[in-house]
Design a protein around this motif. Structure first.
Motif, PDB file in Angstrom:
ATOM      1  N   LEU A 118       0.855  -0.963   0.005  1.00 33.04           N
ATOM      2  CA  LEU A 118       0.194   0.139  -0.165  1.00 33.04           C
ATOM      3  C   LEU A 118       0.894   1.332  -0.354  1.00 33.04           C
ATOM      4  CD1 LEU A 118      -3.070  -0.977   2.889  1.00 33.04           C
ATOM      5  CD2 LEU A 118      -3.043  -0.843  -0.008  1.00 33.04           C
ATOM      6  N   VAL A 119       2.160   1.048   0.775  1.00 35.81           N
ATOM      7  CA  VAL A 119       2.717   2.784   1.170  1.00 35.81           C
ATOM      8  C   VAL A 119       3.299   2.854  -0.532  1.00 35.81           C
ATOM      9  CG1 VAL A 119       5.145   3.102   1.681  1.00 35.81           C
ATOM     10  CG2 VAL A 119       3.456   2.402   3.281  1.00 35.81           C
ATOM     11  N   GLU A 120       4.044   1.325  -1.456  1.00 41.45           N
ATOM     12  CA  GLU A 120       4.726   1.487  -2.411  1.00 41.45           C
ATOM     13  C   GLU A 120       3.567   1.854  -3.239  1.00 41.45           C
ATOM     14  OE1 GLU A 120       7.552   1.618  -3.796  1.00 41.45           O
ATOM     15  OE2 GLU A 120       8.461   1.483  -1.270  1.00 41.45           O
ATOM     16  N   ALA A 121       2.211   2.296  -3.459  1.00 41.42           N
ATOM     17  CA  ALA A 121       0.562   2.161  -4.797  1.00 41.42           C
ATOM     18  C   ALA A 121       0.859   3.821  -4.042  1.00 41.42           C
ATOM     19  CB  ALA A 121       0.071   1.422  -4.053  1.00 41.42           C
ATOM     20  N   ASN A 122       1.021   4.577  -2.522  1.00 38.89           N
ATOM     21  CA  ASN A 122       0.969   5.929  -2.434  1.00 38.89           C
ATOM     22  C   ASN A 122       1.790   6.195  -3.008  1.00 38.89           C
ATOM     23  OD1 ASN A 122      -1.981   5.846  -1.477  1.00 38.89           O
ATOM     24  ND2 ASN A 122      -1.039   4.379   0.327  1.00 38.89           N
ATOM     25  N   ALA A 126       1.707   9.153  -5.585  1.00 40.60           N
ATOM     26  CA  ALA A 126       2.025  10.173  -5.732  1.00 40.60           C
ATOM     27  C   ALA A 126       3.550  11.152  -6.872  1.00 40.60           C
ATOM     28  CB  ALA A 126       2.958  10.475  -5.074  1.00 40.60           C
ATOM     29  N   ASP A 127       4.292   9.647  -7.450  1.00 39.57           N
ATOM     30  CA  ASP A 127       5.508  10.362  -9.061  1.00 39.57           C
ATOM     31  C   ASP A 127       4.201  10.335  -9.863  1.00 39.57           C
ATOM     32  OD1 ASP A 127       7.151   9.711  -6.398  1.00 39.57           O
ATOM     33  OD2 ASP A 127       7.828   7.748  -7.707  1.00 39.57           O
ATOM     34  N   TYR A 128       3.485   9.238 -10.358  1.00 41.90           N
ATOM     35  CA  TYR A 128       2.868  10.527 -10.974  1.00 41.90           C
ATOM     36  C   TYR A 128       2.131  11.955 -11.051  1.00 41.90           C
ATOM     37  CZ  TYR A 128      -1.853   9.942 -14.596  1.00 41.90           C
ATOM     38  OH  TYR A 128      -2.614  10.321 -15.287  1.00 41.90           O
ATOM     39  N   ALA A 130       2.816  13.577  -9.478  1.00 41.20           N
ATOM     40  CA  ALA A 130       4.112  14.993  -9.322  1.00 41.20           C
ATOM     41  C   ALA A 130       4.793  14.772 -10.900  1.00 41.20           C
ATOM     42  CB  ALA A 130       4.688  14.223  -8.598  1.00 41.20           C
ATOM     43  N   GLU A 131       4.329  14.426 -12.012  1.00 43.87           N
ATOM     44  CA  GLU A 131       4.773  14.558 -12.906  1.00 43.87           C
ATOM     45  C   GLU A 131       3.881  15.023 -13.634  1.00 43.87           C
ATOM     46  OE1 GLU A 131       6.040  10.966 -16.614  1.00 43.87           O
ATOM     47  OE2 GLU A 131       6.135  10.445 -14.833  1.00 43.87           O
ATOM     48  N   GLN A 132       2.350  14.481 -13.279  1.00 44.34           N
ATOM     49  CA  GLN A 132       1.327  15.583 -14.128  1.00 44.34           C
ATOM     50  C   GLN A 132       1.520  16.829 -14.087  1.00 44.34           C
ATOM     51  OE1 GLN A 132      -0.526  13.048 -17.049  1.00 44.34           O
ATOM     52  NE2 GLN A 132       0.973  12.355 -16.410  1.00 44.34           N
ATOM     53  N   LEU A 133       1.837  17.567 -12.579  1.00 46.56           N
ATOM     54  CA  LEU A 133       1.417  18.376 -12.489  1.00 46.56           C
ATOM     55  C   LEU A 133       2.771  19.258 -12.770  1.00 46.56           C
ATOM     56  CD1 LEU A 133       0.047  20.813 -11.094  1.00 46.56           C
ATOM     57  CD2 LEU A 133       1.807  20.507  -8.824  1.00 46.56           C
ATOM     58  N   SER A 134       4.203  19.142 -12.994  1.00 48.57           N
ATOM     59  CA  SER A 134       5.390  19.735 -13.335  1.00 48.57           C
ATOM     60  C   SER A 134       5.195  19.848 -15.315  1.00 48.57           C
ATOM     61  CB  SER A 134       6.064  18.871 -12.835  1.00 48.57           C
ATOM     62  OG  SER A 134       6.191  17.117 -13.538  1.00 48.57           O
ATOM     63  N   THR A 135       4.294  18.505 -15.933  1.00 45.17           N
ATOM     64  CA  THR A 135       4.879  18.097 -17.105  1.00 45.17           C
ATOM     65  C   THR A 135       3.469  18.566 -18.026  1.00 45.17           C
ATOM     66  OG1 THR A 135       3.824  15.803 -17.013  1.00 45.17           O
ATOM     67  CG2 THR A 135       6.630  16.727 -17.191  1.00 45.17           C
ATOM     68  N   ALA A 136       2.160  18.350 -17.898  1.00 38.34           N
ATOM     69  CA  ALA A 136       1.149  18.378 -18.354  1.00 38.34           C
ATOM     70  C   ALA A 136       0.704  20.221 -18.756  1.00 38.34           C
ATOM     71  CB  ALA A 136      -0.275  18.000 -17.481  1.00 38.34           C
ATOM     72  N   GLY A 137       0.858  20.124 -19.795  1.00 36.71           N
ATOM     73  CA  GLY A 137      -0.513  21.945 -20.523  1.00 36.71           C
ATOM     74  C   GLY A 137      -1.381  22.146 -19.412  1.00 36.71           C
ATOM     75  N   ASP A 138      -2.114  21.634 -19.146  1.00 38.52           N
ATOM     76  CA  ASP A 138      -2.945  21.942 -18.886  1.00 38.52           C
ATOM     77  C   ASP A 138      -3.043  22.132 -17.313  1.00 38.52           C
ATOM     78  OD1 ASP A 138      -3.196  18.771 -18.245  1.00 38.52           O
ATOM     79  OD2 ASP A 138      -5.469  19.024 -18.688  1.00 38.52           O
ATOM     80  N   ALA A 139      -1.998  21.078 -16.559  1.00 34.97           N
ATOM     81  CA  ALA A 139      -1.443  21.954 -15.559  1.00 34.97           C
ATOM     82  C   ALA A 139      -1.190  23.225 -15.053  1.00 34.97           C
ATOM     83  CB  ALA A 139      -0.993  20.945 -14.273  1.00 34.97           C
ATOM     84  N   VAL A 140      -1.254  23.992 -15.782  1.00 39.60           N
ATOM     85  CA  VAL A 140      -0.587  25.533 -15.077  1.00 39.60           C
ATOM     86  C   VAL A 140      -1.710  26.367 -14.187  1.00 39.60           C
ATOM     87  CG1 VAL A 140      -0.450  27.942 -16.878  1.00 39.60           C
ATOM     88  CG2 VAL A 140       0.432  25.831 -17.687  1.00 39.60           C
ATOM     89  N   ALA A 141      -2.288  26.433 -14.492  1.00 41.20           N
ATOM     90  CA  ALA A 141      -3.617  26.601 -13.316  1.00 41.20           C
ATOM     91  C   ALA A 141      -3.116  25.947 -12.115  1.00 41.20           C
ATOM     92  CB  ALA A 141      -5.197  26.959 -13.269  1.00 41.20           C
TER      93      ALA A 141
END
Length: 147
Positions: A118-122, A126-128, A130-141
């Motif tokens: 469960l810890v590894e799944a979390n 979290a990594d996923y 964080a990556e989406q937040l830093s790379t996705a274009g629609d995450a600017v806001a």
């Protein structure tokens, strides 16, 4: 069910405490046979956290905590004893054996490392995100809001 005493001792003796601690603390030479760093359990400006790899122990002179590699994992990852031993055994690829309270060998495959999974799944989630937040274009806001 509990982990056989021999397996606990094997994990304790064959896990390098300095490698496990170095995942959480930047360690530097602290003298003959000792490494030191800032304690992960309290705020400090001067290193009072010491690791002695040859002995397999750690101790913080600031907060007074100390112990072996298993107790370090328990404290830093907020795990129980069994879960800490299971995590360390998995790191080294060691197969643990369990026994009933009366000493008979038994396994509990459905429960072994359940919290760790469960810890590894979390962590993966979290990594996923964080990556989406830093790379996705629609995450600017979202990035602007967090900054």
């Amino acid at each position: 069910m509990r982990i056989r005493r021999e397996d606990v001792e094997h994990v304790r003796e064959h896990t390098r405490i300095d490698e496990v601690v170095a995942e959480h603390v930047t360690l530097k030479s602290g003298g003959v046979g000792s490494l030191k760093g800032l304690c992960p359990f309290h705020d400090e400006k001067t290193a009072s956290f010491h690791v002695r790899p040859q002995v397999g122990l750690w101790h913080c002179f600031g907060c007074g905590k100390g112990g072996d590699v298993i107790s370090f994992v328990q404290d830093v990852d907020h795990l129980g004893f069994t879960e800490s031993v299971e995590l360390l055994a998995a790191r080294m690829g060691y197969q643990l054996h369990y026994e009933d309270d009366d000493g008979r060998g038994a396994t509990r495959r459905d429960q072994v490392g359940q919290r760790q999974r469960l810890v590894e799944a979390n962590r993966a989630a979290a990594d996923y995100y964080a990556e989406q937040l830093s790379t996705a274009g629609d995450a600017v806001a979202g990035r602007q809001f967090l900054s």
